[in-house]
Design an enzyme around this catalytic site. Structure first.
Site, mmCIF file in Angstrom:
data_model
loop_
_atom_site.group_PDB
_atom_site.id
_atom_site.type_symbol
_atom_site.label_atom_id
_atom_site.label_comp_id
_atom_site.label_asym_id
_atom_site.label_seq_id
_atom_site.Cartn_x
_atom_site.Cartn_y
_atom_site.Cartn_z
ATOM 1 C CD GLU A 101 -2.304 -1.665 2.619
ATOM 2 O OE1 GLU A 101 -2.157 -0.904 3.588
ATOM 3 O OE2 GLU A 101 -2.803 -2.805 2.712
ATOM 4 C CD GLU B 99 -3.567 -4.618 5.305
ATOM 5 O OE1 GLU B 99 -4.697 -5.118 5.128
ATOM 6 O OE2 GLU B 99 -3.377 -3.398 5.391
ATOM 7 C CD GLN C 10 0.396 2.427 4.497
ATOM 8 O OE1 GLN C 10 -0.717 2.691 4.941
ATOM 9 N NE2 GLN C 10 0.748 2.721 3.274
ATOM 10 C CG ASP D 48 0.106 -1.188 14.864
ATOM 11 O OD1 ASP D 48 -0.129 -1.156 16.073
ATOM 12 O OD2 ASP D 48 1.086 -0.624 14.345
ATOM 13 C CE1 TYR D 49 -3.873 -0.855 11.243
ATOM 14 C CE2 TYR D 49 -2.203 0.328 10.003
ATOM 15 C CZ TYR D 49 -3.227 0.316 10.932
ATOM 16 O OH TYR D 49 -3.619 1.470 11.540
ATOM 17 C CG HIS E 293 -0.602 4.423 13.340
ATOM 18 N ND1 HIS E 293 -1.927 4.613 13.613
ATOM 19 C CD2 HIS E 293 -0.517 4.269 12.000
ATOM 20 C CE1 HIS E 293 -2.626 4.598 12.495
ATOM 21 N NE2 HIS E 293 -1.797 4.383 11.499
#
Ligand SMILES: Cc1ncc(C[n+]2csc(CCOP(=O)(O)OP(=O)(O)O)c2C)c(N)n1
Length: 796
Positions: A487, A518, A540, A543-544, A585
């Site tokens: 991304e 993802e 990115q 956390d993701y 984040h």
């Protein structure tokens, strides 16, 4: 339709072809029927078979060409047999969990039967040529988890067709390869399916996904699974039109041999020639024996449904079609049915014998040891073992260990021999179950020679991201299999600009943007890596990664292990995490990752030079790895090395950042900087700290550097910013269990982590959520206070 099929070939060869197909479907069915019995009579633990789905797989096999890839699920035995990549004996070997890779080439007994793959690397870890063979990625049991990888397998063809960009030797001929997926109707309910379908439609790639629709997902029918009860109807909006790209969608009944062949040929042709994804919804399939050996379908299917399934069984209708079309006589078909039954029976018996033979030999060796011990109980056990018809290694190993316990008070040369036989037995047998979690060949990144970063005398200090960017630039020039995608990765060169400007140099295929998905970003990477590319899939923020964690855990991390080293997936997942701002984040969920990703290297560089050095190393080897850059490090100044793309940080090696004699403080990533600052403050308080950067969590400190440090300091403090009992617990476990540091310690080993909650936003949120400079100082000081309260008076 028959006419269309027969028009170009003589009746004799047409008949031959049809009867060859009939033989395969009969053989496959006979194997399924026998296989279920083997489970129900206790010879195998679990069985899941492809009965009721034979015919469409024959059609798929006809359209499948050398160089193509399959990414499917546990129903595909007929397909694998039809492409000559599975024999009935091998299928039974899988059922019996035979650990010999020559007998059970799919997983050496590690996977439940029904999970298929072909070899992609040789014993030395070198890639086999894919263009001159049929290829299958390795199945997983998790429904729809074959989908993200399928996207990558197809995407590779698109990339290889981008002429001159990627080195395709061994892997592609002009991107002509189709990736064929299979999935059950109910599994299309998974988010992974929809995400992957969307990605394939966006990319326009040669992917043909076939849905084997038998109306049920175990006991739950399509009305609970899918909008309109039909995946092809639900996906109608994906159908391409004259003005818009999309999918080609076909629906075909699973018992309709001529139409199946026609449909699969057409699908293959569209995908191969035009790189348009195709969905084939194969309806009206059945499950003659129910879902698996775990239960019977009579519990949830009506009598009418069961009767309908009998009448519409694809093999039965194929038979009727052959007779109605006067292709063969009943006598000829009965002959085929009989001979295939015999063949299946023979395969079953041979597989059973082959699986027992080595185990019986091992049992005989133990029996000899036991008898030599001259203990009545042991002799009785030995006799029982040798007569045991369902003998297995668990029984042998367990009896050996029990016997050692019995003989513990009778030391003798025979007891010693029993002990050493048992030791040797484990040395010989344990690898059959535990080897190849990581690449053990010469292509392992652990074999790559390290090279230090070097600097000009007047080396510039630049933002960390510049080092990454310029290092990637060299790598992209050097390695024409390398690509990165994610991304905001392409046009802007990632959100932190570690790839700034590289798209304009290396093109939109090599430095590429992706939609927000993802799981498929990682899946794409897996598929591409299996086809010889060197993808870096970018997530990115750390956390993701959770969105992709299932695929990373179930597919990527298990791949080398579950194929017993026959496939390898050198995918690098690049992300950035730890300390920044707020709940989503600044996460550092290392414990979760460490638990879920055994099989993947987890690297946590403290700065961008180290990160670059890790990429340089990984690209010289063939391992999957997750590299977590420090989110707050991109704008910090670092000296610019003069050997970008060349310096290589050794994987699994720590770095001692500061020498000290009182406490060994180990940390990694963003907290390392805090640890170093704390060490300077602590020095002023009279505490001399040795700071070690772990930098590679998996593999962990292969040279036992931390132990060597603790030998000197006798105290250990572990700092990270995961929750309590997360990453620190893993590190402590490594040090206590593998490095045996306990006897070296003069104080209790200490861990300092973040709070149990996610980090609150803002500077105060950070201070009160994550370990601060003050926290580190106090934790270390407290250890010294406990040791010498006079010299180090209480702080609070
Ligand atoms: C993620 C996940 N959830 C649940 C299961 C348990 N499970 C195994 S097969 C299955 C039904 C699948 O049905 P379908 O996709 O129609 O394929 P079929 O077995 O009917 O061919 C379920 C729920 C699983 N393996 N993976």
């Amino acid at each position: 339709m028959i006419h269309e099929l027969t028009s170009e070939i003589s009746f004799t060869s047409f008949k031959e072809e049809v009867l060859k197909d009939y033989k395969i479907v009969c053989l496959s069915r006979a194997v399924s029927l026998l296989g279920r019995k083997e489970v129900l009579t206790g010879k195998a633990k679990f069985g899941i078979f492809g009965d009721g789905k034979e015919l469409p797989q024959i059609a798929m096999a006809k359209a499948f060409q050398k160089g193509d890839f399959r990414s499917g699920y546990y129903r595909d035995q007929t397909f694998m047999m039809a492409i000559d990549s599975l024999t009935p004996q091998q299928l039974f070997a899988g059922l019996y969990a035979h650990t010999d890779p020559d007998q059970e080439p799919m997983s050496s007994g590690r996977q439940m039967g029904g999970h298929y793959n072909t070899d992609l690397i040789d014993k030395n870890g070198s890639w086999l040529s894919q263009t001159d063979r049929y290829n299958s990625s390795s199945d997983v049991s998790c429904t729809a988890a074959q989908m993200p990888r399928l996207v990558g397998l197809a995407m590779a063809s698109k990339l290889y067709r981008t002429e001159g960009v990627f080195d395709n030797v061994k892997f592609s001929v002009n991107g002509n390869e189709v990736a064929w997926g299979t999935i059950g109707n109910a599994s299309t309910s998974e988010g992974l399916f929809f995400e992957s379908i969307n990605a394939a439609g966006v990319h326009q790639i040669p992917m043909v996904i076939s849905v084997w629709d038998d109306d049920y997902g175990i006991s739950v029918d399509n009305s609970f699974q899918t909008v309109k009860g039909s995946i092809s109807e639900a996906l109608a909006g994906f159908q391409r039109s004259k003005t818009k790209t999309g999918f080609e969608i076909f629906t075909v009944q699973g018992w309709d041999y001529p139409n199946l062949i026609h449909t699969f040929q057409k699908a293959g042709e569209i995908a191969r020639t035009h790189h348009v994804p195709v969905l084939i919804h194969v309806t009206e399939l059945t499950q003659p024996q129910g879902h698996s050996t775990s239960g019977s379908h009579e519990r949830y299917k009506s009598e009418e449904r069961l009767e309908w399934e009998k009448q519409n069984d694809c093999n039965r209708r194929f038979r009727t079609w052959i007779l109605d079309s006067k292709i063969a006589t009943e006598t000829e078909l009965i002959e085929i049915e009989k001979s295939t039954q015999q063949k299946a029976m023979q395969a079953k018996n041979d597989a059973w014998e082959a699986s027992l033979q080595p185990i019986r030999k091992e049992a005989q060796q133990l029996v000899e040891c036991l008898i030599a011990c001259q203990n009545q109980d042991l002799v009785k056990e030995a006799n029982r073992l040798i007569k045991d018809k369902s003998i297995n290694r668990k029984k042998i190993a367990s009896l050996a260990r029990k016997s050692i316990r019995i003989m513990r008070t009778n030391p003798s040369p025979q007891t010693e021999e029993l002990q050493s036989w048992t030791k040797r037995y484990f040395e010989q047998i344990q690898p059959k179950f535990s080897s190849n979690l990581y690449n053990e060949t010469q292509t392992s990144s652990l074999q790559v020679d390290p090279v230090n970063a070097s600097y000009d005398d007047d080396a510039k200090e630049v933002d960390g991201r510049i080092i990454l960017r310029d290092n990637f630039k060299v790598l992209f020039n050097k390695n024409n299999k390398l690509l990165v995608f994610g991304e905001d990765t392409g046009k802007i060169g990632d959100v932190n600009q570690g790839l700034e400007g590289l798209q304009s140099i290396f093109g939109v295929e090599r430095v590429a943007d992706r939609g927000i998905r993802e799981a498929t970003i990682v899946g794409e990477g897996i598929g591409m890596a299996l086809r010889g590319l060197r993808p870096i899939a970018e997530i990115q923020y750390l956390d993701y990664v959770l969105y992709a964690l299932q695929i990373m855990s179930d597919d990527l991390a298990t791949l080398h292990y579950r194929t017993n080293g026959k496939q390898v997936c050198p995918l690098i997942i690049r992300t950035r995490g730890h300390r920044l701002e707020g709940i989503w984040h600044s996460g550092s969920p290392m414990g979760g990752l460490l638990n879920n990703l055994r099989g993947v290297f987890i690297l946590v560089p403290r700065d961008m030079t180290q990160a670059a050095g890790m990429y340089n190393t990984l690209l010289e080897g063939d391992d999957p790895a997750l590299v977590i850059e420090s989110l707050n490090g991109y704008r910090l100044k670092e000296k610019l090395p003069n050997n970008l793309g060349e310096f290589r940080v050794p994987i699994g090696t720590t770095e001692t950042m500061r020498k000290g004699k009182d406490i060994t403080l180990v940390s990694y990533g963003s907290t390392l900087r805090i640890a170093l600052e704390a060490a300077e403050e602590l020095q002023k308080l009279g505490v001399d700290i040795e700071v070690i950067d772990i930098q590679s969590l998996i593999p962990f400190d292969l040279k036992n550097d931390i132990r060597k440090s603790v030998e000197k300091t006798n105290r250990l403090l572990i700092v990270d910013e995961d929750v309590p009992g997360g990453g620190t617990a893993y590190i402590l476990n490594e040090l206590l269990e593998k490095q045996s540091i306990f006897p070296l310690l003069d104080s209790k080993p200490n861990t300092l982590s973040a709070k149990a909650h996610r980090p609150a936003y803002g500077s105060d949120g950070d201070y009160f959520s994550k370990p601060s400079l003050d926290d580190v100082i106090e934790a270390a000081y407290e250890m010294m206070h406990e040791f010498d309260p006079k010299q180090f008076p209480k702080l609070s």
